[in-house]
Design a protein around this motif. Sequence first.
Motif, PDB file in Angstrom:
ATOM      1  N   UNK A 111      74.771  19.580 -21.412  1.00 32.16           N
ATOM      2  CA  UNK A 111      73.113  19.332 -21.760  1.00 32.16           C
ATOM      3  C   UNK A 111      72.177  18.737 -20.535  1.00 32.16           C
ATOM      4  N   UNK A 112      71.007  19.179 -20.373  1.00 32.59           N
ATOM      5  CA  UNK A 112      69.718  18.974 -19.531  1.00 32.59           C
ATOM      6  C   UNK A 112      69.641  17.758 -20.266  1.00 32.59           C
ATOM      7  N   UNK A 113      68.968  16.606 -18.876  1.00 28.10           N
ATOM      8  CA  UNK A 113      68.681  15.491 -19.316  1.00 28.10           C
ATOM      9  C   UNK A 113      67.062  16.201 -19.627  1.00 28.10           C
ATOM     10  N   UNK A 114      66.125  15.275 -20.836  1.00 33.20           N
ATOM     11  CA  UNK A 114      65.167  15.211 -21.355  1.00 33.20           C
ATOM     12  C   UNK A 114      64.039  14.690 -20.910  1.00 33.20           C
ATOM     13  N   UNK A 115      63.924  14.510 -19.792  1.00 35.68           N
ATOM     14  CA  UNK A 115      63.054  14.063 -18.799  1.00 35.68           C
ATOM     15  C   UNK A 115      62.753  15.342 -17.544  1.00 35.68           C
TER      16      UNK A 115
ATOM     17  N   UNK B 197      79.697  18.423 -28.230  1.00 33.66           N
ATOM     18  CA  UNK B 197      79.928  17.491 -26.508  1.00 33.66           C
ATOM     19  C   UNK B 197      78.573  17.906 -25.949  1.00 33.66           C
ATOM     20  N   UNK B 198      77.715  19.014 -25.993  1.00 30.55           N
ATOM     21  CA  UNK B 198      76.369  19.534 -24.887  1.00 30.55           C
ATOM     22  C   UNK B 198      75.532  19.161 -26.507  1.00 30.55           C
ATOM     23  N   UNK B 199      75.557  19.408 -27.866  1.00 33.03           N
ATOM     24  CA  UNK B 199      74.960  18.412 -28.717  1.00 33.03           C
ATOM     25  C   UNK B 199      74.823  17.074 -29.396  1.00 33.03           C
ATOM     26  N   UNK B 201      75.399  14.464 -26.764  1.00 31.78           N
ATOM     27  CA  UNK B 201      75.171  13.729 -25.901  1.00 31.78           C
ATOM     28  C   UNK B 201      73.404  14.286 -25.658  1.00 31.78           C
ATOM     29  N   UNK B 202      72.792  15.817 -26.538  1.00 29.24           N
ATOM     30  CA  UNK B 202      71.402  15.432 -26.014  1.00 29.24           C
ATOM     31  C   UNK B 202      71.077  14.435 -27.234  1.00 29.24           C
ATOM     32  N   UNK B 205      71.098  11.582 -25.616  1.00 25.53           N
ATOM     33  CA  UNK B 205      69.452  11.363 -24.679  1.00 25.53           C
ATOM     34  C   UNK B 205      68.347  10.759 -25.324  1.00 25.53           C
ATOM     35  N   UNK B 208      68.357   7.540 -26.205  1.00 22.36           N
ATOM     36  CA  UNK B 208      68.418   6.079 -25.354  1.00 22.36           C
ATOM     37  C   UNK B 208      67.145   6.558 -24.799  1.00 22.36           C
ATOM     38  N   UNK B 209      66.498   7.406 -24.402  1.00 20.69           N
ATOM     39  CA  UNK B 209      64.984   7.858 -23.521  1.00 20.69           C
ATOM     40  C   UNK B 209      64.548   7.768 -24.887  1.00 20.69           C
ATOM     41  N   UNK B 211      62.782   8.751 -27.659  1.00 17.05           N
ATOM     42  CA  UNK B 211      62.062   9.550 -28.653  1.00 17.05           C
ATOM     43  C   UNK B 211      62.216   9.853 -29.887  1.00 17.05           C
TER      44      UNK B 211
END
Lengths: 130, 443
Positions: A111-115, B197-199, B201-202, B205, B208-209, B211
């Motif tokens: 997964x990629x970091x949003x920022x 898990x990628x989903x 984790x996205x 994110x 957490x940030x 959005x």
Amino acid sequence: MRNRILIIDDDPDYVAAISALLEAADYEVLTAYNGTDGLKLAISQQPDLVLLDVVMTDRTEGLRVLKEMRTVPALEHTPVVIISSIYTEMPVFQVSPDAGWVPADLFLPKPVDPSRLLAEAARLIAVHKG
Amino acid sequence: MLAERIQWFVRIRWAIAALCAAAAVGAGIGLLPEIFDYRYFVGTALFLGAANLFFRWVTARFLRKRRLMVGQVLVDYLAIAVLTYATGGTATPLPMLFLIHIILVSLFFRPLTGLLVTGLGFGCAWVALLASSGASFWYGAILGSSFLFCWYLTCTITQSLKLREEQLEESNAMLERLDREKTQATLRATHELKAPFSAIKSYVYLLRDGYCGELPAEALEVVGRIGDRCDRLTDMIAAILQVGNLRTAVVKEDDFEPVNLVEFMVPEVEEAAVLANARKITVKAAPCQEREIMIRAAPRHLHTMISNLLRNAINYSQEGGDIEVALFSAKRNAVLRITDHGIGIAREQIPKIFDDFFRSTSAARVNPNGNGLGLTLVKEVAKIHSATIEVASEEGQGTIFWVWFPRVSAAAQREDEGGEPARNDDKGEDARRTGEVSHEAHH
């Protein structure tokens, strides 16, 4: 006019998460869940950026889509970011742009970091639009 | 292989020509019995020498080696027949020399060709024997039967070996196909297992940030925990698949290459030093006396092994501690030693540390996030490198790991980059076994 980003990925949850992120950053988001639909959408909508998965229906579907995209004059220079976990799974399988044979502009591990994603998307679109 | 055998025969023919010349001299000056006529020896020596020169010339220009071999057999038959005649027929065992050719032709040609050569050999021998001493019918029958038996035995063994070789090739092709399919299946499984898990984790994110709107501090902490757990599960899935791969994959020779451990260790130590720095732990490399310590290794797997050993040393060292990495060669081995002064391992738990999912009591207390597969990976990588691991540890004092790799000499490396690694024989018999792990409960 809002910039348009096309996400081609077979994982609906992942697409939903990234769509939410991009929409929050004021992008217009187009989505496709396989390579064939993605390519059709890219040709018809001509997005400003494409986020492309590699392993979809088959193992290298994303790479095939990318090669076909580059044969379409309107999409020849459209920035493409490959977002895949394949690099961490098979480090010997060099899919990064540095390897030279993948005509993508950037590779990001999933997964990629949003920022990071938002920063790279803004940069690539700005470069593309000159 | 056929070319090699032909070369033998060319050399033997030169030697026989020399012997014939010597026999001619012996017969000429009366050292040999009167029956030996020097002219036959002179003639045979010249004939064999000329034939050898002719074969060399023809090989270089026109004919394929297989066809040439039949020609060589005919020349030899003629020479043996003349020598048999010249030395009194049954008085010497010379007719038995025909057998060598029968065996050779039966090994490399079809049974029918072998039978023809056998018949021709017997014909030559029989004519020579009849012309010289007039051998009996029974002598001829025994000689002929011996020739036929030799042909039959060689053909039977050759056919059976060929059949086995074909079966082996078939099995090998099947194994390679299975290995390719397994690699693809593993890649697909890894991808499918990690994708959810990628989903997750996205989404983590996004939360957490902010959005999806601002979250209270307690909720943010929970989201952080979900993310950490997600990472740990992803790592564990990757480790399980990697262990499975190392245990079941056919190790390909192509994966291995000559590796200079001295150079290989530089980025490994640097990478570990960065990780260790976060906990004020020092990772230092002891000065190495050599510029080059060569081993045959699969770099990707070797990295897995070394990074796991270093990460282990970091995870189980106290803050502000130090780790020493040393590299040296001992006779035919390259030795990597990693020393930490951390929590150590209880004596009774040392034999279990390489078991799947095993976590020592102290390790689980200090680093609850470990998955218990790091040292399993280390052991499996050691196994495919024919390396031996030794451990010495004392609870509360620290741990030392030694990895003994079979070293490749520079000459052997130049000579054959695909050769077998040197045997790991600097140590006791017990430690020689592949992937052997030995333990000591103290420094």
